[in-house]
Each structure stands twice: as C-alpha cells, then as structure tokens.
Design a protein around this motif. Structure first.
Motif, PDB file in Angstrom:
ATOM      1  N   ASP A 236       0.925  -1.134  -0.020  1.00 34.57           N
ATOM      2  CA  ASP A 236       0.007   0.064   0.003  1.00 34.57           C
ATOM      3  C   ASP A 236       1.014   1.149   0.093  1.00 34.57           C
ATOM      4  O   ASP A 236       1.313   1.746   1.055  1.00 34.57           O
ATOM      5  CB  ASP A 236      -0.700   0.006   0.988  1.00 34.57           C
ATOM      6  N   TRP A 243       0.956  -5.434   3.364  1.00 30.80           N
ATOM      7  CA  TRP A 243      -0.088  -6.464   3.938  1.00 30.80           C
ATOM      8  C   TRP A 243       0.007  -7.936   3.388  1.00 30.80           C
ATOM      9  O   TRP A 243       0.475  -7.856   2.114  1.00 30.80           O
ATOM     10  CB  TRP A 243      -1.432  -6.059   3.522  1.00 30.80           C
ATOM     11  N   ILE A 308      -5.389  -3.957  -2.720  1.00 32.23           N
ATOM     12  CA  ILE A 308      -5.801  -2.919  -2.049  1.00 32.23           C
ATOM     13  C   ILE A 308      -6.484  -1.765  -2.731  1.00 32.23           C
ATOM     14  O   ILE A 308      -5.923  -1.684  -3.834  1.00 32.23           O
ATOM     15  CB  ILE A 308      -4.485  -2.327  -0.964  1.00 32.23           C
ATOM     16  N   LEU A 317      -9.035  -3.904   1.775  1.00 35.08           N
ATOM     17  CA  LEU A 317      -8.375  -5.273   1.307  1.00 35.08           C
ATOM     18  C   LEU A 317      -9.279  -6.098   0.637  1.00 35.08           C
ATOM     19  O   LEU A 317     -10.482  -6.452   1.043  1.00 35.08           O
ATOM     20  CB  LEU A 317      -7.555  -5.909   2.452  1.00 35.08           C
TER      21      LEU A 317
END
Length: 392
Positions: A236, A243, A308, A317
């Motif tokens: 991100d 993530w 994302i 997400l």
C-alpha cells in the motif's frame, strides 16, 4: 465455467453490452467510483481462459495481461481475450504446490519492459523458490535477458507451503513471501529464508535498511519472519504499508500488517490447531514479542491473492478464498479491520488471485484445471444495461 443456473446467459448478454476485453470501448472506470458502486454486489464477466491452474495476473499497458499457469507457462492475453504462451522461460520445478507462481510487472514497464516471476527450481529432493527478472519482448512473445535476483536457502524436499507472492514498489523494492515448507521450526530461524517475507532491491541487492543486515548469521534479505504460508501480498504505497494473507493450520488464517523485523509467531502460537487436533506451540494465540494478526478466520477460508483499493475516503483489502470459494472484502481503518463482506460465495469455485486493474475493476482467477480470468463489474452497471443483477 460458471456454476449457477441462469448465469451463462446473463454473462453472455453482459459481455455483448460491455465487452470482454480489459479495455472496453468505454473510458476506463474511475477506481473510487467503481469501488463505491460495487457496495451492493459484483457480477463476474469472463475475460479469458481456460488456463491450467492459473496462479497470478499482471497488467501491461493498453489492456494487455499476463497470466501464470502453475504447470510452467506464462500466457500473454490480448485485449480481446486471446492467449498465447510466452517463450524463453527458465527451467521450472513443477508438481505438488510448486511451479510458476507469481508475476509482477515493473512500474516502469513502458520504458524498461521488465517483469518479475516467482517459481520453484531444483529437483524432487531439493527445491527452492526463485525470483527471476526478465525483459518481455512483446513482438516476439519471448522473455529475454534473465537474471535470478533471489533464491531461497536452504532447499527443501517438500514442494509445498511455498508462499510465492511478489510485490514491487515504485521506489524500487521487491517483496516475496515464503512458506515454511512443512518444517514449522524453520519459520523462527533467521539463518533460514523459509517462513519469512523478504525484501530486496529490484536489481537483487540487499537494502542496507533491512532489519537483520547486521545480525550475525541471519539472512539479510529477511524483512519479517514467523510465517506459515503467506499466499497474498500487497504494498500500500499510499500509506507506506505492506499487507499479507496467511494460511493457518486447522483454522487461524490471518491478515497481517507486515512490519520490519517483526515476528508473526508461527509455530509458537496460532489461532488454529494442528491437523491432529493438538494445540500449536504453547497452545495460545498470543505471546510476548509476537505481532498479532489484524484479522483471523475460524474456520479457515484458505486465503490466496490480495489487493488494496481506495473507496472514497476509506481503504479496503480484497482477497480470494480457495476453500471458501469466494471473494472477501475487509474494510480498514489505519491498522485495524473494521468489517468483513463475503461476495460470490460458491459462484466461481476456488479463487486463487484477486487484483485491481488499471481500469479500476477487480479481476479474479479461479484455481482449476480449466481456470478462468474474470472482471468483476458492479451490479449497478449491470442494472443500467437492463440485465438483472443475478444471485449474488
């Protein structure tokens, strides 16, 4: 194939109206507008296929796509949905969960034609996970100028629990997730790449700011450790975060916010159980010095693929589920998951990958001997075209 009575006709009609290619005749959708409109449901429109156990999709300029097939093929998909295999791939160790895994397209592909592949390499007795950098010659349909940027060490005999997801950032970093290869203790060993997420520069060099560069005996590429089998990974860049989704044992699948040098606990702790029903590690789900997951699934959904997207002022997400056979949306607030929504449950089968395309739409790959690539169109768009939204 869609597995719901009535869907093939609806999809065929929708295809005629909005087109099957990644770039239809209309202007590319605004990503935030698409996200807001999709709040009431998504309709899958087939883009291309069938593919043999497709694993990942990457986006090239002008509506062209790349799709990896686990048996070792990289398919170039034209804007009208035709696929042709790219020549010039390296030797790939296939079988079990291994083969050609992820593809990541360099942010400057328009200038450098660079793509990155993750795949398994080696023999039945000893295999590794590699990252290959190559230059894609679109005219000749060939991958040229190979450079192996990274190879996991030490090798393993089990060609399973591989991880294998890539994420490339605009500032020149490349992340790769690696599973524990069915040897859980390796995930706590910093002298071993297994069970970690690694970070390197896009030229293969190790960043001097990696957390274990100065630790004697540690693998300098390791960014985080204590992972079981992370098969979703996304950077991100808007918020400077990474993530990952991770398969638990029996239960305990996770979403984790990946931070430098952190220990994510496997196999010391878990929200799930061993396959014989016994507790994992200490039997608890938390321990001092262990980073807690942001979200947990009990029972398991087998998460794979992760993207994302910005939805107005909110961030979410989106991931696929293999065992759960669905697409999952998690609303986020900073480092917390606020809500979970499940879409297309049982409609498409096992979902291997979920990505947001440059046109603002979500794309999903189904994990099947005849898997397909679908674009997910907001149900509101379907209604405006005069077709019922269908059973979502």
């Amino acid at each position: 194939m869609l597995r719901q009575t009535g869907w093939p006709l609806a999809v065929a009609l929708l295809t005629c109206l909005i087109g099957t290619s990644p770039t239809s005749a209309s202007q590319p959708a605004d990503p935030e507008a698409v996200a807001e409109e999709s709040s009431e449901g998504l309709v899958p429109v087939r883009v291309a296929g069938p593919f043999e156990f497709p694993w990942s999709v990457g986006f090239l300029p002008d509506g062209w796509l790349l799709v990896t097939e686990k048996p070792g093929r990289l398919q170039l998909v034209t804007p009208d949905g035709r696929a042709q295999a790219i020549k010039g791939l390296p030797p790939i160790r296939t079988g079990d969960q291994g083969g050609l895994l992820d593809v990541a397209v360099d942010p400057d592909f328009g200038q450098n034609k660079t793509v990155y592949l993750s795949y398994t390499h080696g023999t039945l007795e000893a295999s590794t996970v590699r990252i290959l950098k190559g230059r894609l010659d679109l005219r000749r349909r060939v991958l040229k100028d190979h450079t192996v940027l990274f190879e996991s060490d030490p090798p393993a005999s089990a060609n399973e629990q591989l991880g294998g997801r890539l994420a490339v950032t605009r500032d020149g970093y490349l992340f790769l997730s690696l599973g524990d290869r069915w040897e859980p203790g390796r995930a706590q060993d910093l002298s071993d790449h297994a069970g970690s997420i690694i970070r390197i520069h896009a030229d293969g060099s190790v960043p001097s700011t990696n957390p274990f560069v100065s630790v004697p005996g540690a693998k300098p590429e390791i960014w985080s450790y204590g992972h079981r089998n992370p098969q979703g990974l996304v950077a991100d860049e808007r918020h400077g975060q990474v993530w990952a989704t991770e398969h638990g044992p029996q239960g305990g699948d996770e979403i984790n916010l990946i931070q430098a040098g952190r220990n994510y606990g496997w196999p010391m702790v878990s929200h799930g159980l061993n396959y014989d029903g016994s507790p994992v590690g200490s039997g608890g789900s938390t321990a001092p010095g262990v980073e807690a997951p942001v979200h947990v699934w009990l029972p398991s959904i087998a998460p794979s693929g992760l993207t994302i997207r910005q939805e107005g002022q909110a961030t979410s997400l989106w991931l696929g589920a293999l065992a759960g056979q669905m697409v999952v949306r998690l609303g986020l607030s900073e480092d917390r998951a606020l809500d979970e929504r499940r879409l297309l449950e049982g409609e498409l089968g096992r979902i291997r990958d979920v990505r947001q395309g440059p046109d603002g739409f979500l794309y999903v790959l189904t994990d099947d001997p005849e898997g397909h690539l679908y674009r997910l169109v907001p149900a509101a768009d379907v209604a405006r075209q005069g077709i019922g939204r269908g059973p979502l």
